[in-house]
Design a protein around this motif. Structure first.
Motif, PDB file in Angstrom:
ATOM      1  N   ILE A  36      -2.784   4.021   9.213  1.00 39.19           N
ATOM      2  CA  ILE A  36      -2.409   5.223   9.978  1.00 39.19           C
ATOM      3  C   ILE A  36      -3.164   5.258  11.298  1.00 39.19           C
ATOM      4  O   ILE A  36      -2.592   5.581  12.348  1.00 39.19           O
ATOM      5  CB  ILE A  36      -2.656   6.484   9.142  1.00 39.19           C
ATOM      6  CG1 ILE A  36      -1.594   6.568   8.035  1.00 39.19           C
ATOM      7  CG2 ILE A  36      -2.609   7.747  10.009  1.00 39.19           C
ATOM      8  CD1 ILE A  36      -1.770   7.689   7.064  1.00 39.19           C
ATOM      9  N   THR A  37      -4.448   4.914  11.279  1.00 40.11           N
ATOM     10  CA  THR A  37      -5.237   4.877  12.510  1.00 40.11           C
ATOM     11  C   THR A  37      -4.658   3.873  13.504  1.00 40.11           C
ATOM     12  O   THR A  37      -4.529   4.156  14.705  1.00 40.11           O
ATOM     13  CB  THR A  37      -6.700   4.529  12.196  1.00 40.11           C
ATOM     14  OG1 THR A  37      -7.243   5.528  11.322  1.00 40.11           O
ATOM     15  CG2 THR A  37      -7.528   4.463  13.470  1.00 40.11           C
ATOM     16  N   ARG A  38      -4.278   2.705  13.020  1.00 41.34           N
ATOM     17  CA  ARG A  38      -3.672   1.698  13.900  1.00 41.34           C
ATOM     18  C   ARG A  38      -2.330   2.178  14.451  1.00 41.34           C
ATOM     19  O   ARG A  38      -1.980   1.871  15.603  1.00 41.34           O
ATOM     20  CB  ARG A  38      -3.483   0.386  13.134  1.00 41.34           C
ATOM     21  CG  ARG A  38      -4.786  -0.319  12.783  1.00 41.34           C
ATOM     22  CD  ARG A  38      -4.503  -1.715  12.236  1.00 41.34           C
ATOM     23  NE  ARG A  38      -5.705  -2.380  11.754  1.00 41.34           N
ATOM     24  CZ  ARG A  38      -5.763  -3.653  11.380  1.00 41.34           C
ATOM     25  NH1 ARG A  38      -4.662  -4.405  11.438  1.00 41.34           N
ATOM     26  NH2 ARG A  38      -6.885  -4.187  10.951  1.00 41.34           N
ATOM     27  N   ALA A  39      -1.576   2.925  13.640  1.00 37.96           N
ATOM     28  CA  ALA A  39      -0.310   3.469  14.122  1.00 37.96           C
ATOM     29  C   ALA A  39      -0.542   4.481  15.239  1.00 37.96           C
ATOM     30  O   ALA A  39       0.188   4.509  16.239  1.00 37.96           O
ATOM     31  CB  ALA A  39       0.456   4.117  12.966  1.00 37.96           C
ATOM     32  N   VAL A  40      -1.578   5.304  15.079  1.00 36.02           N
ATOM     33  CA  VAL A  40      -1.929   6.267  16.134  1.00 36.02           C
ATOM     34  C   VAL A  40      -2.308   5.522  17.408  1.00 36.02           C
ATOM     35  O   VAL A  40      -1.854   5.878  18.514  1.00 36.02           O
ATOM     36  CB  VAL A  40      -3.101   7.176  15.675  1.00 36.02           C
ATOM     37  CG1 VAL A  40      -3.530   8.095  16.816  1.00 36.02           C
ATOM     38  CG2 VAL A  40      -2.702   7.999  14.456  1.00 36.02           C
ATOM     39  N   GLU A  41      -3.106   4.489  17.276  1.00 39.87           N
ATOM     40  CA  GLU A  41      -3.522   3.702  18.449  1.00 39.87           C
ATOM     41  C   GLU A  41      -2.330   3.017  19.115  1.00 39.87           C
ATOM     42  O   GLU A  41      -2.267   2.919  20.353  1.00 39.87           O
ATOM     43  CB  GLU A  41      -4.569   2.680  18.023  1.00 39.87           C
ATOM     44  CG  GLU A  41      -5.899   3.311  17.612  1.00 39.87           C
ATOM     45  CD  GLU A  41      -6.872   2.337  16.972  1.00 39.87           C
ATOM     46  OE1 GLU A  41      -8.056   2.681  16.826  1.00 39.87           O
ATOM     47  OE2 GLU A  41      -6.441   1.216  16.594  1.00 39.87           O
ATOM     48  N   ALA A  42      -1.368   2.567  18.304  1.00 37.80           N
ATOM     49  CA  ALA A  42      -0.160   1.960  18.867  1.00 37.80           C
ATOM     50  C   ALA A  42       0.653   2.980  19.653  1.00 37.80           C
ATOM     51  O   ALA A  42       1.207   2.675  20.719  1.00 37.80           O
ATOM     52  CB  ALA A  42       0.692   1.357  17.753  1.00 37.80           C
ATOM     53  N   ALA A  43       0.734   4.212  19.134  1.00 37.84           N
ATOM     54  CA  ALA A  43       1.458   5.276  19.845  1.00 37.84           C
ATOM     55  C   ALA A  43       0.804   5.567  21.192  1.00 37.84           C
ATOM     56  O   ALA A  43       1.498   5.790  22.200  1.00 37.84           O
ATOM     57  CB  ALA A  43       1.498   6.536  18.984  1.00 37.84           C
ATOM     58  N   ILE A  44      -0.530   5.546  21.225  1.00 36.17           N
ATOM     59  CA  ILE A  44      -1.245   5.767  22.486  1.00 36.17           C
ATOM     60  C   ILE A  44      -0.956   4.638  23.464  1.00 36.17           C
ATOM     61  O   ILE A  44      -0.673   4.859  24.653  1.00 36.17           O
ATOM     62  CB  ILE A  44      -2.762   5.888  22.221  1.00 36.17           C
ATOM     63  CG1 ILE A  44      -3.061   7.133  21.378  1.00 36.17           C
ATOM     64  CG2 ILE A  44      -3.536   5.953  23.543  1.00 36.17           C
ATOM     65  CD1 ILE A  44      -4.504   7.222  20.894  1.00 36.17           C
TER      66      ILE A  44
ATOM     67  N   GLU B 143       0.840  -1.202   0.000  1.00 31.69           N
ATOM     68  CA  GLU B 143       0.000   0.000   0.000  1.00 31.69           C
ATOM     69  C   GLU B 143       0.878   1.256   0.000  1.00 31.69           C
ATOM     70  O   GLU B 143       2.103   1.165   0.015  1.00 31.69           O
ATOM     71  CB  GLU B 143      -0.955   0.024   1.188  1.00 31.69           C
ATOM     72  CG  GLU B 143      -2.408  -0.235   0.804  1.00 31.69           C
ATOM     73  CD  GLU B 143      -2.978   0.767  -0.198  1.00 31.69           C
ATOM     74  OE1 GLU B 143      -2.417   1.878  -0.321  1.00 31.69           O
ATOM     75  OE2 GLU B 143      -3.995   0.464  -0.838  1.00 31.69           O
ATOM     76  N   ALA B 144       0.214   2.422   0.010  1.00 32.59           N
ATOM     77  CA  ALA B 144       0.929   3.688  -0.127  1.00 32.59           C
ATOM     78  C   ALA B 144       1.500   4.218   1.183  1.00 32.59           C
ATOM     79  O   ALA B 144       2.009   5.337   1.221  1.00 32.59           O
ATOM     80  CB  ALA B 144      -0.006   4.739  -0.733  1.00 32.59           C
ATOM     81  N   VAL B 145       1.418   3.424   2.253  1.00 35.07           N
ATOM     82  CA  VAL B 145       1.998   3.852   3.526  1.00 35.07           C
ATOM     83  C   VAL B 145       2.621   2.642   4.219  1.00 35.07           C
ATOM     84  O   VAL B 145       2.111   1.523   4.115  1.00 35.07           O
ATOM     85  CB  VAL B 145       0.945   4.521   4.443  1.00 35.07           C
ATOM     86  CG1 VAL B 145      -0.112   3.526   4.900  1.00 35.07           C
ATOM     87  CG2 VAL B 145       1.600   5.203   5.631  1.00 35.07           C
ATOM     88  N   VAL B 146       3.753   2.885   4.872  1.00 37.04           N
ATOM     89  CA  VAL B 146       4.419   1.873   5.695  1.00 37.04           C
ATOM     90  C   VAL B 146       4.402   2.386   7.130  1.00 37.04           C
ATOM     91  O   VAL B 146       4.756   3.539   7.385  1.00 37.04           O
ATOM     92  CB  VAL B 146       5.869   1.636   5.238  1.00 37.04           C
ATOM     93  CG1 VAL B 146       6.577   0.652   6.167  1.00 37.04           C
ATOM     94  CG2 VAL B 146       5.900   1.129   3.800  1.00 37.04           C
ATOM     95  N   THR B 147       3.968   1.550   8.063  1.00 37.16           N
ATOM     96  CA  THR B 147       3.899   1.950   9.469  1.00 37.16           C
ATOM     97  C   THR B 147       4.695   0.989  10.336  1.00 37.16           C
ATOM     98  O   THR B 147       4.937  -0.156   9.957  1.00 37.16           O
ATOM     99  CB  THR B 147       2.434   1.977   9.958  1.00 37.16           C
ATOM    100  OG1 THR B 147       1.872   0.659   9.806  1.00 37.16           O
ATOM    101  CG2 THR B 147       1.600   2.970   9.165  1.00 37.16           C
TER     102      THR B 147
END
Length: 283
Positions: A143-151, A107-111
């Motif tokens: 991206i949403t999952r990456a934000v949740e992981a940061a939290i 996909e167009a993003v790597v997290t």
């Protein structure tokens, strides 16, 4: 005497084509901005920034990760997620397959997560080589999952944005990712965690109108195109000539939309400085 001079200049020796091409292909590249001929290996050592004019060539997601994180520290998230074709858009599966084969990405993003000078961070990096970094359902989900992981990890979040906007093949499902990512970032803000966004060339459309513009600190690379609609569309709509450098990072910084413009070879140290200040302030 005049005739004799022209007789002497009549014949010119021309080397065969094979003799002229004594430089192997793939070793040199021309700078898009200044037309300087650059040795690819030296360009790579300089973070793909032109040594003459400071033009920032576009880089892939994994190149960006290597430039940003400590060596060997990156652990990728959600690498198995791939886009479907929920609206049965003609030709979309073939377009996705071609992008996967060309870029080696799903996909167009790597997290994922890693460290920057020892500081743990969660990272999302968009790649313009994958359908121009367009945002579809999977991009928004990752991206949403990456934000949740940061939290969950109580780690700073860094997102490198580059995008042509929402992915038209997914219609409203693509546009929904703007609200989805924004809601996740609101929870990150409530948790008091640091969010740094880095705008690279180009960052436009729905990405600009959502997560790319919500950072506590907004950084841009020199010369990056930043905006919602492209300058040509704006000029055609308002029937006016736009100012020189309109929507470029320097223009945007001058008008208060961006906090810092940071050259790529200084990016890692700048991110480290910001994170260290945030960590010190929270102690």
């Amino acid at each position: 005497m005049v005739l004799e001079f022209f007789r002497k200049q009549k014949y010119v020796t021309v080397k065969p084509e094979k003799e002229k091409r004594d430089i192997p292909e793939g070793l040199w590249v021309k700078c898009t901005r200044c037309s300087e001929i650059l040795y690819i290996k030296e360009l790579g050592k300089n973070y793909k920034v032109c040594q003459k004019c400071n033009f920032h060539f576009r880089v892939s997601a994994y190149e960006r990760i290597d430039m940003t994180l400590d060596a060997g520290s990156f652990v990728e998230y959600d690498s198995q997620l791939v886009s479907g074709n929920p609206l049965q858009f003609p030709g979309y599966p073939e377009k996705l397959e071609k992008a996967m084969q060309t870029t080696g990405l799903k996909e167009a993003v790597v997290t994922g997560e890693g460290t920057i000078h020892g500081y743990p961070v969660v990272l999302a990096v968009m790649d313009a080589n994958f359908i121009m970094g367009s945002m579809g359902s999977v991009v928004g989900e990752k991206i949403t999952r990456a934000v949740e992981a940061a939290i969950e990890k109580k780690s700073p979040l860094i997102i490198f944005s580059t995008s042509g906007g929402a992915r038209m093949q997914e219609g409203i499902l693509s546009l929904m990712q703007m609200a989805k990512t924004t809601a996740a970032l609101a929870k990150l803000d409530e948790a008091g965690l640091l969010y740094i966004t880095v705008l690279t060339d180009p960052t436009t459309g729905g990405v600009t109108a959502s997560f790319a513009s919500l950072g506590d600190i907004i950084i841009a690379e020199p010369g990056a195109l930043i905006g919602f609609t492209g300058p040509r569309v704006i000029e055609q709509t308002i029937k006016q000539k736009l100012p020189e450098g309109f929507q470029r990072a320097e223009f945007v910084r001058q008008h208060g939309f961006v906090d810092l413009i940071v050259s790529r070879n200084n990016m890692k140290q700048t991110l480290t400085n910001i994170i260290s200040l945030h960590v010190a302030g929270g102690e």
